[in-house]
Scaffold this motif. Structure first.
Motif, PDB file in Angstrom:
ATOM      1  N   VAL A 189      -1.183  17.037  -4.598  1.00  0.00           N
ATOM      2  CA  VAL A 189       0.153  16.445  -4.538  1.00  0.00           C
ATOM      3  C   VAL A 189       0.854  16.866  -3.245  1.00  0.00           C
ATOM      4  O   VAL A 189       1.525  16.056  -2.603  1.00  0.00           O
ATOM      5  CB  VAL A 189       0.973  16.827  -5.797  1.00  0.00           C
ATOM      6  N   CYS A 190       0.682  18.115  -2.853  1.00  0.00           N
ATOM      7  CA  CYS A 190       1.266  18.581  -1.583  1.00  0.00           C
ATOM      8  C   CYS A 190       0.680  17.823  -0.404  1.00  0.00           C
ATOM      9  O   CYS A 190       1.402  17.452   0.534  1.00  0.00           O
ATOM     10  CB  CYS A 190       1.045  20.083  -1.415  1.00  0.00           C
ATOM     11  N   ILE A 191      -0.617  17.574  -0.438  1.00  0.00           N
ATOM     12  CA  ILE A 191      -1.265  16.807   0.632  1.00  0.00           C
ATOM     13  C   ILE A 191      -0.679  15.393   0.686  1.00  0.00           C
ATOM     14  O   ILE A 191      -0.347  14.890   1.764  1.00  0.00           O
ATOM     15  CB  ILE A 191      -2.792  16.775   0.438  1.00  0.00           C
ATOM     16  N   ALA A 192      -0.528  14.764  -0.475  1.00  0.00           N
ATOM     17  CA  ALA A 192       0.034  13.409  -0.509  1.00  0.00           C
ATOM     18  C   ALA A 192       1.458  13.399   0.029  1.00  0.00           C
ATOM     19  O   ALA A 192       1.832  12.518   0.817  1.00  0.00           O
ATOM     20  CB  ALA A 192      -0.004  12.858  -1.932  1.00  0.00           C
ATOM     21  N   ARG A 193       2.258  14.380  -0.383  1.00  0.00           N
ATOM     22  CA  ARG A 193       3.656  14.423   0.079  1.00  0.00           C
ATOM     23  C   ARG A 193       3.711  14.663   1.586  1.00  0.00           C
ATOM     24  O   ARG A 193       4.540  14.082   2.289  1.00  0.00           O
ATOM     25  CB  ARG A 193       4.417  15.512  -0.683  1.00  0.00           C
ATOM     26  N   THR A 194       2.823  15.493   2.108  1.00  0.00           N
ATOM     27  CA  THR A 194       2.772  15.732   3.551  1.00  0.00           C
ATOM     28  C   THR A 194       2.361  14.461   4.285  1.00  0.00           C
ATOM     29  O   THR A 194       2.934  14.130   5.330  1.00  0.00           O
ATOM     30  CB  THR A 194       1.833  16.911   3.872  1.00  0.00           C
ATOM     31  N   GLY A 223       0.798  -1.224   0.000  1.00  0.00           N
ATOM     32  CA  GLY A 223       0.000   0.000   0.000  1.00  0.00           C
ATOM     33  C   GLY A 223       0.824   1.263   0.000  1.00  0.00           C
ATOM     34  O   GLY A 223       0.549   2.192  -0.757  1.00  0.00           O
ATOM     35  N   LEU A 224       1.853   1.322   0.844  1.00  0.00           N
ATOM     36  CA  LEU A 224       2.668   2.531   0.916  1.00  0.00           C
ATOM     37  C   LEU A 224       3.419   2.752  -0.387  1.00  0.00           C
ATOM     38  O   LEU A 224       3.449   3.874  -0.910  1.00  0.00           O
ATOM     39  CB  LEU A 224       3.639   2.456   2.095  1.00  0.00           C
ATOM     40  N   CYS A 225       3.991   1.713  -0.933  1.00  0.00           N
ATOM     41  CA  CYS A 225       4.720   1.844  -2.198  1.00  0.00           C
ATOM     42  C   CYS A 225       3.778   2.294  -3.315  1.00  0.00           C
ATOM     43  O   CYS A 225       4.110   3.186  -4.097  1.00  0.00           O
ATOM     44  CB  CYS A 225       5.384   0.515  -2.550  1.00  0.00           C
ATOM     45  N   TRP A 226       2.602   1.697  -3.396  1.00  0.00           N
ATOM     46  CA  TRP A 226       1.617   2.120  -4.406  1.00  0.00           C
ATOM     47  C   TRP A 226       1.227   3.574  -4.211  1.00  0.00           C
ATOM     48  O   TRP A 226       1.102   4.322  -5.166  1.00  0.00           O
ATOM     49  CB  TRP A 226       0.356   1.273  -4.327  1.00  0.00           C
ATOM     50  N   TYR A 227       1.013   3.967  -2.959  1.00  0.00           N
ATOM     51  CA  TYR A 227       0.604   5.339  -2.662  1.00  0.00           C
ATOM     52  C   TYR A 227       1.680   6.333  -3.108  1.00  0.00           C
ATOM     53  O   TYR A 227       1.372   7.339  -3.753  1.00  0.00           O
ATOM     54  CB  TYR A 227       0.323   5.485  -1.170  1.00  0.00           C
ATOM     55  N   ILE A 228       2.926   6.046  -2.775  1.00  0.00           N
ATOM     56  CA  ILE A 228       4.012   6.950  -3.178  1.00  0.00           C
ATOM     57  C   ILE A 228       4.138   6.966  -4.688  1.00  0.00           C
ATOM     58  O   ILE A 228       4.292   8.033  -5.297  1.00  0.00           O
ATOM     59  CB  ILE A 228       5.338   6.555  -2.505  1.00  0.00           C
ATOM     60  N   ASP A 229       4.055   5.793  -5.326  1.00  0.00           N
ATOM     61  CA  ASP A 229       4.147   5.726  -6.786  1.00  0.00           C
ATOM     62  C   ASP A 229       3.031   6.533  -7.444  1.00  0.00           C
ATOM     63  O   ASP A 229       3.271   7.277  -8.402  1.00  0.00           O
ATOM     64  CB  ASP A 229       4.104   4.266  -7.241  1.00  0.00           C
ATOM     65  N   ASP A 230       1.823   6.423  -6.923  1.00  0.00           N
ATOM     66  CA  ASP A 230       0.695   7.191  -7.455  1.00  0.00           C
ATOM     67  C   ASP A 230       0.918   8.687  -7.252  1.00  0.00           C
ATOM     68  O   ASP A 230       0.613   9.499  -8.134  1.00  0.00           O
ATOM     69  CB  ASP A 230      -0.608   6.753  -6.787  1.00  0.00           C
ATOM     70  N   ALA A 231       1.469   9.060  -6.100  1.00  0.00           N
ATOM     71  CA  ALA A 231       1.745  10.471  -5.834  1.00  0.00           C
ATOM     72  C   ALA A 231       2.802  11.019  -6.792  1.00  0.00           C
ATOM     73  O   ALA A 231       2.705  12.163  -7.256  1.00  0.00           O
ATOM     74  CB  ALA A 231       2.188  10.654  -4.386  1.00  0.00           C
ATOM     75  N   VAL A 232       3.814  10.203  -7.100  1.00  0.00           N
ATOM     76  CA  VAL A 232       4.832  10.622  -8.074  1.00  0.00           C
ATOM     77  C   VAL A 232       4.176  10.845  -9.435  1.00  0.00           C
ATOM     78  O   VAL A 232       4.433  11.849 -10.110  1.00  0.00           O
ATOM     79  CB  VAL A 232       5.973   9.582  -8.182  1.00  0.00           C
ATOM     80  N   GLU A 233       3.313   9.923  -9.830  1.00  0.00           N
ATOM     81  CA  GLU A 233       2.605  10.048 -11.113  1.00  0.00           C
ATOM     82  C   GLU A 233       1.763  11.322 -11.150  1.00  0.00           C
ATOM     83  O   GLU A 233       1.766  12.053 -12.136  1.00  0.00           O
ATOM     84  CB  GLU A 233       1.725   8.813 -11.340  1.00  0.00           C
ATOM     85  N   CYS A 234       1.051  11.597 -10.071  1.00  0.00           N
ATOM     86  CA  CYS A 234       0.254  12.828  -9.995  1.00  0.00           C
ATOM     87  C   CYS A 234       1.148  14.063 -10.051  1.00  0.00           C
ATOM     88  O   CYS A 234       0.800  15.053 -10.682  1.00  0.00           O
ATOM     89  CB  CYS A 234      -0.587  12.852  -8.718  1.00  0.00           C
ATOM     90  N   ALA A 235       2.295  14.001  -9.384  1.00  0.00           N
ATOM     91  CA  ALA A 235       3.219  15.136  -9.393  1.00  0.00           C
ATOM     92  C   ALA A 235       3.717  15.434 -10.810  1.00  0.00           C
ATOM     93  O   ALA A 235       3.903  16.602 -11.179  1.00  0.00           O
ATOM     94  CB  ALA A 235       4.403  14.863  -8.462  1.00  0.00           C
ATOM     95  N   MET A 236       3.899  14.399 -11.613  1.00  0.00           N
ATOM     96  CA  MET A 236       4.376  14.590 -12.989  1.00  0.00           C
ATOM     97  C   MET A 236       3.375  15.366 -13.834  1.00  0.00           C
ATOM     98  O   MET A 236       3.754  16.030 -14.790  1.00  0.00           O
ATOM     99  CB  MET A 236       4.658  13.241 -13.644  1.00  0.00           C
ATOM    100  N   HIS A 237       2.102  15.279 -13.489  1.00  0.00           N
ATOM    101  CA  HIS A 237       1.056  15.886 -14.307  1.00  0.00           C
ATOM    102  C   HIS A 237       0.316  17.023 -13.617  1.00  0.00           C
ATOM    103  O   HIS A 237      -0.634  17.570 -14.179  1.00  0.00           O
ATOM    104  CB  HIS A 237       0.049  14.808 -14.733  1.00  0.00           C
ATOM    105  N   CYS A 238       0.741  17.392 -12.425  1.00  0.00           N
ATOM    106  CA  CYS A 238      -0.042  18.347 -11.641  1.00  0.00           C
ATOM    107  C   CYS A 238      -0.115  19.729 -12.288  1.00  0.00           C
ATOM    108  O   CYS A 238      -1.099  20.434 -12.101  1.00  0.00           O
ATOM    109  CB  CYS A 238       0.486  18.440 -10.214  1.00  0.00           C
ATOM    110  N   ALA A 239       0.877  20.115 -13.078  1.00  0.00           N
ATOM    111  CA  ALA A 239       0.829  21.432 -13.721  1.00  0.00           C
ATOM    112  C   ALA A 239      -0.275  21.470 -14.777  1.00  0.00           C
ATOM    113  O   ALA A 239      -0.896  22.506 -14.991  1.00  0.00           O
ATOM    114  CB  ALA A 239       2.175  21.767 -14.344  1.00  0.00           C
ATOM    115  N   CYS A 240      -0.526  20.334 -15.395  1.00  0.00           N
ATOM    116  CA  CYS A 240      -1.559  20.264 -16.431  1.00  0.00           C
ATOM    117  C   CYS A 240      -2.947  20.038 -15.846  1.00  0.00           C
ATOM    118  O   CYS A 240      -3.942  20.395 -16.469  1.00  0.00           O
ATOM    119  CB  CYS A 240      -1.256  19.123 -17.399  1.00  0.00           C
TER     120      CYS A 240
END
Length: 177
Positions: free
Chosen positions: A105-110, A81-98
């Motif tokens: 993404v900030c909430i996930a990183r926090t 679960g934790l690995c999936w969550y971080i991986d999903d957050a990284v994916e969201c971070a890659m596209h957050c500007a669009c």
């Protein structure tokens, strides 16, 4: 913050319930992964809710002393679960500007940082893969910061720790460029 959290005590309870649900969901051909990931993400969001509402007096130090070991045990039981969550957050971070999801993404990183730093036992949840994903996320946040507007300071909860630098990207000086 655009998101409104439940009271801190309710967030504490919801985190434990959500992590327990994530640990019970097993991969199957009918979407067990989706249930696990959704429950896990809800638990992580509840951890941020505990922090944001944490000074309202409803959560005591004794509550936290009981919460964190239980939460770590439940997070570990959810296997990946934790690995999936971080991986999903990284994916969201890659596209957050669009997608205008910078705050998400900030909430996930926090949430990730709170798990990492709030309990000595939590360090055991993070293996090489999780730390590498976290480094990727931080690098991605720094690179994406050039393409997003900074969050207004009044919109950032005063209970977000000052060392959670991602909330303050880009800095006002970078905005002017």
């Amino acid at each position: 913050m655009n998101i409104v959290f439940h009271p801190a005590r309710m967030c504490l309870q919801n985190a434990l319930i959500s992590f327990a649900e994530a640990g019970r969901a097993r991969p199957d051909k009918y979407g067990g992964h989706l249930l696990s990931a959704a429950s896990f993400a809800h638990g992580m969001l509840a951890i941020v809710g505990m922090q944001v509402g944490g000074d309202d007096g409803t959560i005591t130090a004794d509550d936290l002393a009981l919460f964190w070991p239980a939460a770590v045990e439940l997070i570990a039981a959810s296997e990946t679960g934790l690995c999936w969550y971080i991986d999903d957050a990284v994916e969201c971070a890659m596209h957050c500007a669009c997608t205008d999801e910078w705050e998400d993404v900030c909430i996930a990183r926090t949430a990730i940082q709170l798990v990492l730093t709030s309990c000595p036992e939590a360090g055991g949840l993070f293996g090489r893969e999780e730390y590498e994903l976290l480094a990727d996320m931080d690098e991605t946040l720094r690179s994406q910061a050039a393409f997003v507007d900074s969050l207004p300071e009044p919109g950032i909860s005063a209970n977000i720790p000052a060392d959670h630098w991602w909330w303050r990207l880009p800095t006002p000086d970078e905005d002017a460029d």
